[in-house]
Write a protein that holds these residues in place. Sequence first.
Motif, short mmCIF file in Angstrom:
data_model
loop_
_atom_site.label_atom_id
_atom_site.label_comp_id
_atom_site.label_asym_id
_atom_site.label_seq_id
_atom_site.Cartn_x
_atom_site.Cartn_y
_atom_site.Cartn_z
N PHE A 24 5.16 -7.10 2.48
CA PHE A 24 4.52 -7.70 1.32
C PHE A 24 3.99 -6.62 0.39
CE2 PHE A 24 1.36 -7.41 4.70
CZ PHE A 24 0.36 -6.68 4.09
N VAL A 25 3.64 -7.06 -0.81
CA VAL A 25 2.89 -6.23 -1.76
C VAL A 25 1.57 -6.97 -1.97
CG1 VAL A 25 2.80 -5.32 -4.10
CG2 VAL A 25 4.98 -5.40 -2.88
N LEU A 26 0.46 -6.25 -1.83
CA LEU A 26 -0.86 -6.84 -2.02
C LEU A 26 -1.40 -6.42 -3.38
CD1 LEU A 26 -3.42 -8.33 -0.95
CD2 LEU A 26 -4.15 -6.12 -0.03
N LEU A 27 -1.80 -7.40 -4.17
CA LEU A 27 -2.46 -7.16 -5.46
C LEU A 27 -3.89 -7.65 -5.34
CD1 LEU A 27 0.21 -8.69 -7.87
CD2 LEU A 27 0.00 -6.32 -7.20
N VAL A 28 -4.84 -6.83 -5.76
CA VAL A 28 -6.25 -7.22 -5.75
C VAL A 28 -6.86 -6.84 -7.09
CG1 VAL A 28 -8.50 -6.92 -4.66
CG2 VAL A 28 -6.44 -6.92 -3.25
N ARG A 29 -7.52 -7.82 -7.72
CA ARG A 29 -8.18 -7.58 -8.99
C ARG A 29 -9.56 -8.21 -8.97
NH1 ARG A 29 -8.79 -10.94 -12.73
NH2 ARG A 29 -9.35 -10.45 -14.84
N ALA A 86 11.17 -8.87 4.85
CA ALA A 86 10.72 -8.48 6.19
C ALA A 86 9.58 -9.37 6.69
CB ALA A 86 10.28 -7.03 6.20
N ALA A 87 8.93 -10.11 5.80
CA ALA A 87 7.82 -10.97 6.20
C ALA A 87 8.27 -12.09 7.12
CB ALA A 87 7.14 -11.56 4.97
N GLU A 91 6.65 -9.09 13.29
CA GLU A 91 5.72 -9.64 14.27
C GLU A 91 4.37 -9.90 13.63
OE1 GLU A 91 6.20 -10.47 17.50
OE2 GLU A 91 8.32 -9.99 17.24
N HIS A 92 3.69 -10.95 14.11
CA HIS A 92 2.39 -11.32 13.56
C HIS A 92 1.38 -10.17 13.70
CE1 HIS A 92 -0.84 -13.93 12.30
NE2 HIS A 92 -1.56 -13.49 13.32
N ALA A 93 1.38 -9.49 14.83
CA ALA A 93 0.44 -8.38 15.03
C ALA A 93 0.69 -7.26 14.02
CB ALA A 93 0.57 -7.84 16.46
N ASP A 94 1.95 -7.03 13.70
CA ASP A 94 2.27 -6.01 12.69
C ASP A 94 1.81 -6.43 11.29
OD1 ASP A 94 3.42 -4.37 14.62
OD2 ASP A 94 5.44 -5.18 14.29
N LEU A 95 1.96 -7.73 10.99
CA LEU A 95 1.48 -8.23 9.71
C LEU A 95 -0.03 -8.08 9.60
CD1 LEU A 95 3.60 -11.48 9.26
CD2 LEU A 95 3.77 -9.38 7.93
#
Length: 112
Positions: A24-29, A86-87, A91-95
């Motif tokens: 994923f790509v995370l955007l935070v504003r 890839a999402a 694996e959930h733990a990797d996410l």
Amino acid sequence: MRGLRQRSEFLAANGGKRVAMPAFVLLVRPRGDGDEALGMGFTVTKKIGNAVIRNRIKRRFRALARTLYPQDGVAGADHILIGRSAALTREHADLVHDLRKALGRIRRDLGR
């Protein structure tokens, strides 16, 4: 937490901090409106797959957000997760590890 639904909210978040991870790509504003509620939104493009695949990825993201955002998220900011292919198979733990790492980078960049 509040959900982001309007396109204008997603476009505004695009001007914030960005961290790319494998799934994923995370955007935070930070909103700067005095409200400490976390905003969260999810998007997956049609390039990734059909509606079933896109919705499956968004469900995985929602589960991640519910567990991690309350303690690791940036208060008073909108958080957008943009899904990558890839999402679906990661694996959930990797996410969880990737999202914690991405939120840590964002918090460090914002000085919070």
